[in-house]
Each structure stands twice: as structure tokens, then as C-alpha cells.
Design an enzyme around this catalytic site. Structure first.
Site, mmCIF file in Angstrom:
data_model
loop_
_atom_site.group_PDB
_atom_site.id
_atom_site.type_symbol
_atom_site.label_atom_id
_atom_site.label_comp_id
_atom_site.label_asym_id
_atom_site.label_seq_id
_atom_site.Cartn_x
_atom_site.Cartn_y
_atom_site.Cartn_z
ATOM 1 N N ASP A 216 -4.209 -34.209 -18.354
ATOM 2 C CA ASP A 216 -5.225 -33.653 -17.466
ATOM 3 C C ASP A 216 -5.678 -32.296 -18.018
ATOM 4 O O ASP A 216 -4.854 -31.504 -18.491
ATOM 5 C CB ASP A 216 -4.599 -33.475 -16.069
ATOM 6 C CG ASP A 216 -5.630 -33.162 -15.031
ATOM 7 O OD1 ASP A 216 -6.235 -34.093 -14.490
ATOM 8 O OD2 ASP A 216 -5.842 -31.948 -14.759
ATOM 9 N N ASN A 224 -15.811 -25.944 -14.650
ATOM 10 C CA ASN A 224 -17.124 -26.533 -14.324
ATOM 11 C C ASN A 224 -17.956 -25.587 -13.466
ATOM 12 O O ASN A 224 -19.151 -25.407 -13.689
ATOM 13 C CB ASN A 224 -16.901 -27.817 -13.516
ATOM 14 C CG ASN A 224 -17.265 -29.051 -14.313
ATOM 15 O OD1 ASN A 224 -17.854 -28.955 -15.378
ATOM 16 N ND2 ASN A 224 -16.916 -30.205 -13.793
ATOM 17 N N HIS A 229 -21.812 -27.984 -15.244
ATOM 18 C CA HIS A 229 -21.208 -29.290 -15.536
ATOM 19 C C HIS A 229 -21.561 -29.836 -16.907
ATOM 20 O O HIS A 229 -20.841 -30.635 -17.465
ATOM 21 C CB HIS A 229 -21.532 -30.298 -14.434
ATOM 22 C CG HIS A 229 -22.985 -30.486 -14.185
ATOM 23 N ND1 HIS A 229 -23.674 -29.784 -13.223
ATOM 24 C CD2 HIS A 229 -23.880 -31.262 -14.791
ATOM 25 C CE1 HIS A 229 -24.935 -30.156 -13.242
ATOM 26 N NE2 HIS A 229 -25.091 -31.048 -14.184
ATOM 27 N N ASP A 233 -18.871 -31.374 -19.351
ATOM 28 C CA ASP A 233 -18.933 -32.676 -20.031
ATOM 29 C C ASP A 233 -18.578 -32.539 -21.520
ATOM 30 O O ASP A 233 -17.918 -33.395 -22.102
ATOM 31 C CB ASP A 233 -20.331 -33.288 -19.890
ATOM 32 C CG ASP A 233 -20.570 -33.855 -18.490
ATOM 33 O OD1 ASP A 233 -19.579 -34.050 -17.763
ATOM 34 O OD2 ASP A 233 -21.740 -34.088 -18.127
ATOM 35 N N GLU A 259 -11.356 -35.902 -15.339
ATOM 36 C CA GLU A 259 -10.903 -35.095 -16.486
ATOM 37 C C GLU A 259 -9.491 -35.528 -16.874
ATOM 38 O O GLU A 259 -8.720 -34.774 -17.434
ATOM 39 C CB GLU A 259 -10.957 -33.600 -16.151
ATOM 40 C CG GLU A 259 -9.929 -33.081 -15.176
ATOM 41 C CD GLU A 259 -10.398 -33.134 -13.717
ATOM 42 O OE1 GLU A 259 -11.311 -33.935 -13.416
ATOM 43 O OE2 GLU A 259 -9.844 -32.391 -12.894
#
Ligand code: C2E
Length: 348
Positions: A216, A224, A229, A233, A259
Site C-alpha cells: 500500500d 492526492n 489526483h 495517478d 493504491e
């Protein structure tokens, strides 16, 4: 796309619909990628659909439209129709090909039958005939032979075309199958492919070690919120690329959720997996990523991981649960670390 939307995109209101979709995307800060465009064309085309209800709810909640969210919406609302369409189309081409082959075979069969009949008639009428009659019979047999040869040639070329078309169809379906198993953002296996691979790995593991790791990205939500965002990404893509480089086949690496990632290690112990995860963790945190739009440093990205080696007869659900438990131990222990569900096994 669904047939209705496909039709609208070729009808008199096509550009109007496309413009509306782009405007809605811009208003909601959605990148105009092909996948997003498909989603938003569906959204503006009809407001009484589950997809529109979902998007409206997300707009109301001011939820950022990340690539991950786009994929999730597409997986939930689009691909079935798309995949069904592809399969339907492939099926139609296949049945057309088979029809034309069976027509060619039927025509070749009829010709051979007629030819056989002609030979039989000839041999019957040969008795007591004079030279002139034999000559004309031989001529008619020559014509019939040429016809059969031509029919066979046409059949051969038809079979050749059909074989080529079936080859193209097989490749296309293989590509569709690959797309359906791949996560578009990270390029890793998607959740469906992961579930299937884990089932297979557990079923084939009798007597062999087998290990699962879950990973993770630390503080991803804060990241973010801070950087936006689109940068989030990119971080997912970066972590995925490091994981991918460290998971050559037969290992299977997948994007397991937003994620979250996973690696399946068939035939490998927790000890091996731990060494790999430590290498991944160090590589991920060793690079200072840049925000592409402004060139600002994004700071170090770190990951936490959990590892579980499969116990005798253990099924996928329990293995995932134990690996997840180890991941949470890493989070609780301060992040940027790897924990094993069974530390003794990793140390052995
Ligand atoms: P991408 O942007 O599509 O880049 C793919 C690969 O091209 C990178 O794999 C790297 O090998 C190469 N590449 C791209 N840009 C550069 C560059 O400016 N310099 C050099 N030396 N190589 C470059 P890599 O490194 O595994 O990264 C995978 C993905 O991770 C990238 O895909 C991007 O989405 C993300 N990423 C990696 N580093 C950064 C970064 O510093 N900032 C941002 N925003 N994203 C990054």
C-alpha cells in the site's frame, strides 16, 4: 459503447453530444482520455441511467475524478456491454465465415456428384458406340473434369481466406481478453486477473511453498489532496513500474485496489518474498519524483507491505486476510516497512 450511444455518435446530434461530454468533463476536471470520454458520453446521453446517478452523486460529493475512479466506473458500468459487443461481433464474423465455407463445400460436393454421374452415364453408353460417339464423350468428360478442378481451386482459396480470417479473429479476441485482465492505469494485472491467478496458485501449490504480498502506498490520500489526483495517478504508475520490474513470471503482480498492489510468488517462501519486497520498498523511496506541471519536488514516496506464506490447504481468502493483517502491522509500526504474517517463516 452501448448501441444507443454508438448510434447517437453517428447521427445528426453527434457533435452536439461529443461537445456536451467534453464540456461536462472540463467542468469536472476530468482528463479527456478515451475511457473518460466513453464514460461521459454515456453520462450526457442519458440521465436516467445508473451511471448518470453515480456520477451525479460523485459531483455532489465533490469527489475528484481520478483515473482510478474512471476505471472503477467503467468496470462497473461499461465493459460488459463493450466486451459483449466485441464477442458478438467476433461470433457474427465467425458464423459468416463458416456459412461461406459450408456453401463452398456443398457446391464442391454437388460438382463431384454430377461428375460421378457423368462418368457412370459415359461408361453405360460406351457399349457398342462408334469412334465419333467416344470422341464426344471424352470431350464432355474433359469439360466436367475442368469444372471440378475449378470448384476445388475455389474451395481451396475459400479455406485459405477463412483460415486467415480465423487467425485475425483469434488475435483480436486474445487482445480483448488481455485488456479485460489488465489494469489500464498501471498496466499490471487487474483485480479479476489477480483473483484468478491466486486461485490457480493456491490450487497448484500442493507441497510447494507459495507466498502472497500486499503493498500500500503510504499517506496516498494526503498526497492526492496536496498535489492533485493527476499527480496521484502518476505515483500509482511509478510504484507499479517498480513492482513490475521486480516480479518477473511466474510471479504475478497486480493492482489490487486504488493504491493497493499485490504480488503472488508461486514456489517461493516468505523469506524470498521479503527480500524482493525490501528491494521494491528501497527503490520506491530512493527516487525524488517531480510534479510534471511545475517541476516541484514531490518528496519521498514510501510503501508499506505485508507478507503471508501459504499454510497447508489454506485457501485464497484466508491468505489475503493474513497478508492484509501483516500490512496493517506495517502501518501501525510506522509505515515504510514490510511485515510477515508469520515472522518465524521469514527468518528461517
Ligand atoms: P511515463 O511518464 O509514461 O514514463 C515511462 C518510462 O519512461 C519511465 O519509467 C522512464 O523509464 C522513462 N522516462 C519518462 N520520463 C523520463 C525522464 O524525464 N527521464 C528519464 N531518465 N526517463 C524518463 P519509470 O521511471 O519506471 O516511471 C513509470 C511511470 O511513473 C512514469 O510513466 C510516470 O507515470 C511515473 N513517474 C516516474 N517518475 C516520475 C516523476 O518524477 N514525476 C511524475 N509525475 N511521474 C513520474
Amino acid at each position: 459503447m452501448s448501441t444507443d450511444v454508438e448510434t447517437s455518435l453517428r447521427g445528426p446530434k453527434a457533435y452536439d453530444l461529443a461537445r456536451k461530454a467534453l464540456q461536462a468533463m472540463e467542468a469536472n476536471q476530468v482528463w479527456p482520455t478515451a475511457l473518460n470520454f466513453e464514460l461521459w458520453v454515456h453520462y450526457v446521453a442519458a440521465q436516467d441511467t445508473p451511471l448518470a446517478a453515480e456520477i451525479n452523486a460523485l459531483i455532489e460529493k465533490r469527489e475528484p475524478f481520478t483515473e482510478a475512479l474512471g476505471e472503477q466506473l467503467a468496470a462497473q458500468f461499461l465493459p460488459k456491454a463493450k466486451l459483449n459487443g466485441e464477442i458478438l461481433e467476433a461470433g457474427q464474423t465467425l458464423s459468416k465465415e463458416l456459412d461461406s465455407v459450408s456453401r463452398a463445400i456443398e457446391s464442391a460436393r454437388e460438382s463431384s456428384e454430377a461428375y460421378g454421374q457423368q462418368l457412370a452415364n459415359a461408361s453405360e453408353s460406351l457399349d457398342g458406340e462408334d469412334a465419333q460417339a467416344i470422341k464426344s464423350m471424352v470431350e464432355s468428360l474433359t469439360v466436367a473434369t475442368r469444372k471440378v478442378r475449378e470448384e476445388n481451386h475455389a474451395l481451396e482459396s475459400q479455406l485459405h481466406d477463412t483460415t486467415a480470417e480465423l487467425g485475425r479473429l483469434r488475435e483480436h479476441l486474445e487482445q480483448v481478453r488481455r485488456d479485460a485482465m489488465t489494469d489500464a492505469l498501471s498496466g499490471l494485472a487487474n483485480r479479476k486477473a489477480f483473483d484468478e491467478a491466486l486461485d490457480r496458485a493456491c490450487a497448484n501449490a500442493s507441497g510447494e511453498p507459495m507466498t502472497l504480498a500486499v503493498i500500500d502506498i503510504d499517506h496516498f490520500k494526503t498526497f492526492n489532496d496536496t498535489w492533485g489526483h493527476q499527480t496521484g495517478d502518476q505515483v500509482i504508475r511509478y510504484v507499479a513500474s517498480v513492482i513490475d520490474r521486480n516480479s518477473p513470471s511466474p510471479r504475478v503482480s497486480a493492482r489490487y485496489g486504488g493504491e493497493e498492489f499485490a504480488i503472488i510468488f508461486p514456489g517461493e517462501s516468505a523469506r524470498n518474498a521479503l527480500a524482493v519486497l525490501e528491494a521494491v520498498r528501497e527503490e520506491v523511496s530512493s527516487r525524488i519524483l517531480k510534479r510534471r506541471s511545475t517541476n516541484e519536488d514531490l518528496g519521498a514516496i514510501t510503501i508499506s507491505a505485508g507478507i503471508a506464506e501459504r499454510r497447508d490447504n489454506e485457501g485464497p481468502a484466508s491468505l489475503i486476510e493474513r497478508a492484509d493483517g501483516a500490512l496493517y502491522a506495517s502501518k501501525r509500526g510506522g509505515r515504510n516497512r514490510t511485515s510477515c504474517a508469520d515472522p518465524v517463516a521469514a527468518a528461517a
